[in-house]
Design a protein around this motif. Structure first.
Motif, short mmCIF file in Angstrom:
data_model
loop_
_atom_site.label_atom_id
_atom_site.label_comp_id
_atom_site.label_asym_id
_atom_site.label_seq_id
_atom_site.Cartn_x
_atom_site.Cartn_y
_atom_site.Cartn_z
N ALA A 54 -9.51 -8.58 0.94
CA ALA A 54 -8.11 -8.98 0.73
C ALA A 54 -7.20 -7.76 0.70
CB ALA A 54 -7.98 -9.79 -0.56
N ARG A 55 -7.67 -6.70 0.04
CA ARG A 55 -6.88 -5.46 -0.01
C ARG A 55 -6.76 -4.84 1.38
NH1 ARG A 55 -7.82 0.00 -1.35
NH2 ARG A 55 -10.07 -0.37 -1.52
N THR B 152 -9.20 13.98 10.39
CA THR B 152 -8.89 12.56 10.62
C THR B 152 -7.78 12.05 9.70
OG1 THR B 152 -10.67 11.95 9.08
CG2 THR B 152 -11.22 12.06 11.43
N ALA B 153 -7.08 12.95 9.05
CA ALA B 153 -6.07 12.54 8.06
C ALA B 153 -4.92 11.77 8.68
CB ALA B 153 -5.54 13.77 7.33
N HIS B 154 -4.72 11.90 9.99
CA HIS B 154 -3.61 11.19 10.66
C HIS B 154 -3.93 9.72 10.93
CE1 HIS B 154 -6.38 12.35 13.84
NE2 HIS B 154 -5.78 11.49 14.66
N LEU B 155 -5.18 9.32 10.71
CA LEU B 155 -5.59 7.95 11.01
C LEU B 155 -5.64 7.11 9.74
CD1 LEU B 155 -8.51 8.71 13.48
CD2 LEU B 155 -6.26 7.79 14.06
N PRO B 156 -5.25 5.84 9.82
CA PRO B 156 -5.37 4.97 8.64
C PRO B 156 -6.84 4.75 8.31
CG PRO B 156 -4.71 3.68 10.55
CD PRO B 156 -4.66 5.12 10.97
N ALA B 157 -7.20 4.92 7.06
CA ALA B 157 -8.59 4.75 6.63
C ALA B 157 -8.63 3.86 5.41
CB ALA B 157 -9.23 6.10 6.32
N PHE B 158 -9.52 2.88 5.45
CA PHE B 158 -9.69 1.99 4.31
C PHE B 158 -11.02 2.32 3.64
CE2 PHE B 158 -11.08 -1.82 2.11
CZ PHE B 158 -9.93 -2.17 1.40
N TRP B 159 -10.95 2.72 2.38
CA TRP B 159 -12.14 3.07 1.61
C TRP B 159 -12.58 1.84 0.80
CZ3 TRP B 159 -14.89 7.65 1.64
CH2 TRP B 159 -14.31 8.72 2.32
N VAL B 160 -13.79 1.38 1.04
CA VAL B 160 -14.33 0.24 0.30
C VAL B 160 -14.94 0.76 -1.00
CG1 VAL B 160 -16.00 -1.65 0.33
CG2 VAL B 160 -14.83 -0.98 2.44
N ARG B 161 -14.38 0.32 -2.11
CA ARG B 161 -14.89 0.74 -3.41
C ARG B 161 -16.21 0.02 -3.70
NH1 ARG B 161 -9.32 -0.67 -6.42
NH2 ARG B 161 -9.75 -2.51 -5.14
N ASP B 162 -17.12 0.72 -4.37
CA ASP B 162 -18.44 0.13 -4.63
C ASP B 162 -18.53 -0.59 -5.97
OD1 ASP B 162 -18.28 2.38 -6.18
OD2 ASP B 162 -20.10 3.33 -5.40
N ASP B 163 -17.43 -0.61 -6.73
CA ASP B 163 -17.46 -1.28 -8.04
C ASP B 163 -16.52 -2.48 -8.08
OD1 ASP B 163 -15.16 0.19 -7.84
OD2 ASP B 163 -15.24 1.05 -9.86
N VAL B 164 -16.14 -2.98 -6.88
CA VAL B 164 -15.22 -4.10 -6.77
C VAL B 164 -15.86 -5.14 -5.85
CG1 VAL B 164 -12.92 -4.83 -6.02
CG2 VAL B 164 -13.22 -2.59 -7.08
N HIS C 141 -6.73 -6.51 4.24
CA HIS C 141 -5.74 -7.29 4.99
C HIS C 141 -4.32 -6.90 4.58
CE1 HIS C 141 -8.34 -9.75 7.34
NE2 HIS C 141 -8.89 -10.39 6.32
N ASP C 142 -4.11 -6.64 3.31
CA ASP C 142 -2.79 -6.19 2.86
C ASP C 142 -2.43 -4.87 3.51
OD1 ASP C 142 -2.51 -8.40 1.24
OD2 ASP C 142 -3.14 -7.38 -0.60
N MET C 143 -3.40 -3.95 3.59
CA MET C 143 -3.13 -2.64 4.18
C MET C 143 -2.82 -2.75 5.66
SD MET C 143 -5.54 0.73 4.76
CE MET C 143 -5.89 0.28 6.47
N THR C 144 -3.61 -3.51 6.42
CA THR C 144 -3.39 -3.60 7.85
C THR C 144 -2.07 -4.32 8.17
OG1 THR C 144 -4.75 -5.61 7.97
CG2 THR C 144 -5.83 -3.51 8.41
N ALA C 145 -1.69 -5.28 7.33
CA ALA C 145 -0.39 -5.94 7.53
C ALA C 145 0.74 -4.96 7.27
CB ALA C 145 -0.27 -7.15 6.61
N ARG C 146 0.56 -4.12 6.26
CA ARG C 146 1.60 -3.16 5.89
C ARG C 146 1.82 -2.12 6.99
NH1 ARG C 146 -0.65 -1.74 1.76
NH2 ARG C 146 -1.46 0.33 2.29
N ILE C 147 0.74 -1.67 7.62
CA ILE C 147 0.87 -0.63 8.64
C ILE C 147 1.07 -1.22 10.04
CG2 ILE C 147 -0.54 0.96 7.28
CD1 ILE C 147 -2.85 0.44 9.22
N GLY C 148 1.02 -2.56 10.16
CA GLY C 148 1.22 -3.18 11.46
C GLY C 148 0.12 -2.89 12.45
N ARG C 149 -1.10 -2.79 11.97
CA ARG C 149 -2.24 -2.47 12.83
C ARG C 149 -3.42 -3.33 12.40
NH1 ARG C 149 -3.89 3.77 14.13
NH2 ARG C 149 -1.74 3.71 14.91
N ARG C 150 -3.54 -4.52 13.00
CA ARG C 150 -4.60 -5.47 12.63
C ARG C 150 -5.74 -5.40 13.65
NH1 ARG C 150 -3.86 -9.21 8.73
NH2 ARG C 150 -1.76 -9.61 7.96
#
Length: 414
Positions: A68-69, A49-61, A71-80
């Motif tokens: 917010a992070r 699955t390395a070709h797909l954008p993946a957002f990892w939710v950190r458990d200490d944040v 939203h920044d990522m999806t705006a950057r890759i143009g895939r909302r």
């Protein structure tokens, strides 16, 4: 921005549904993963699955910062993403909280409690006028004993958020209670043991309406499975099923819980003509139950499931009617695999239409006390549930797995 639908998919581990979705070329994906669950991901699946954008939710944040992070990522890759799908039972609370904060379709906090917290779930069943097992939230073994003495033995003890029979026990008497370890960090419940026959039912829901239902028979109850009984589910595309208005029962739950869309899985009992609802989950059924339905009714069950999460009416034109079940192949102990019956040999057996091994010679495996513990699975077809079960038992008679201990004796998870 893409003109195709964009889906935020909770990717908990390599489910067959997830593998289907990642192969689709008519939907854009963003995978939502949780760092706390990293151990569930094989390296081979991460590579796949390395070709797909993946957002990892950190458990200490804080989750708000992670959204917010995101939203920044999806705006950057143009895939909302505008659609959301969570097929994972243990991720229900955090996944839907994330979706709510991200402005995506989601279950409310109350709905998550109804489909996740088994005590709140059963309370809701009662409010809807449905019969269910008597139960009580407990914190001590003394409370379990009090419940057992007043309701009769045996009783079932489990965490309110358990799944796959993890930490779920059939308790037969006071002596069994004394062997329990009710960890104070978890919330526990005790419920009466329900007799009769246990069944499963799956459904697709769109716009608050049940589109169709697919019942399953179980040769053995889940609590017997974790103690070594045959581990299987049989979709009843033909033959006799439960004498229950399943569509009406399911719609009553869907309406009563205000569920809008998704894949619903439930368990219920029929005891001397009385129907008691066991549990319900708004996520894909475990093991290979959804695939059973696809094989039994001759349709693409995973495509239909994806459709309801994309707000589309699925194609439920069935091309066949038969019984098909998933037989989970035993993984009796932990250690290194020396030998395992091959897929080709399994496929040559009567009724076997698919065989998948999760492990091979040389692999180090860990057996766990859970209902989906297995070395792989075989889909077995037949004209009736009885024929399917008979063929499954023939497979079990042929299947062999030889495991040798590695290092100190492994401790199986409870």
């Amino acid at each position: 921005m893409s003109e195709r639908p964009v889906l935020l998919l909770v990717d908990g581990w390599p489910l067959s549904f997830c593998r289907h979705v990642i192969r689709r070329d008519d939907v854009d994906l963003v995978l939502l993963r949780f760092a706390a669950h990293r151990a569930l991901f094989p390296d081979s699946y991460l590579d796949e699955t390395a070709h797909l954008p993946a957002f990892w939710v950190r458990d200490d944040v804080p989750l708000a910062e992670e959204v917010a992070r995101y939203h920044d990522m999806t705006a950057r890759i143009g895939r909302r993403p505008t659609f959301f799908c969570n097929p994972s039972e243990p991720a229900q609370e955090i996944a839907h909280d994330f979706a709510r904060r991200a402005g995506l379709p989601h279950l409310t906090e109350q709905q998550v409690r109804w489909v996740r917290n088994k005590a709140a779930m059963k309370d809701r069943f009662r409010e809807l006028g449905l019969a269910t097992a008597d139960h009580r939230v407990v914190a001590t073994t003394a409370e379990v004993k009090e419940f057992g003495r007043s309701h009769g033995w045996p009783v079932v003890v489990k965490p309110v958020d358990s799944f796959a029979c993890i930490d779920t026990f059939l308790v037969r008497d006071d002596r069994d209670v004394d062997r329990l370890d009710l960890a104070p960090a978890r919330s526990w419940m005790v419920e009466e043991y329900v007799g009769g026959q246990e069944w499963e039912n799956c459904a697709l829901v769109l716009d608050g309406a049940v589109l169709d239902v697919w019942p399953s028979a179980m040769p053995a109850r889940p609590l017997s499975i974790v103690d070594g009984a045959i581990n299987a589910n049989i979709s009843l595309g033909s033959g006799e099923g439960p004498d229950v208005d399943l569509r009406g029962l399911t719609q009553r739950i869907v309406t009563g819980m205000g569920l809008d869309h998704g894949y619903l899985h439930m368990e219920f009992f029929v005891d001397r003509g009385r129907v008691l609802v066991g549990e319900v989950g708004l996520r894909l059924a475990g093991c290979e139950i959804p695939a059973n339905h696809g094989h039994a009714y001759g349709f693409d069950v995973f495509a239909a499931t994806l459709d309801v999460y994309l707000g589309r009416r699925p194609d439920l034109a069935y091309r066949s009617r038969r019984c098909v079940g998933d037989l989970l192949l035993p993984l009796p102990e932990s250690g290194r695999v020396n030998h395992i019956t091959g897929e080709e040999e399994l496929l040559a057996m009567p009724g076997v239409i698919e065989a998948v091994l999760r492990h091979g010679p040389g692999d180090v495996v860990t057996a766990r006390r859970m209902s989906h513990n297995s070395a792989g699975y075989a889909h077995v077809a037949g004209e009736s549930a009885e024929e399917v079960e008979r063929r499954m038992r023939q497979v079990l008679d042929r299947f062999r797995i030889d495991i040798e201990p590695v290092g100190p004796p492994a401790v199986a998870a409870r």
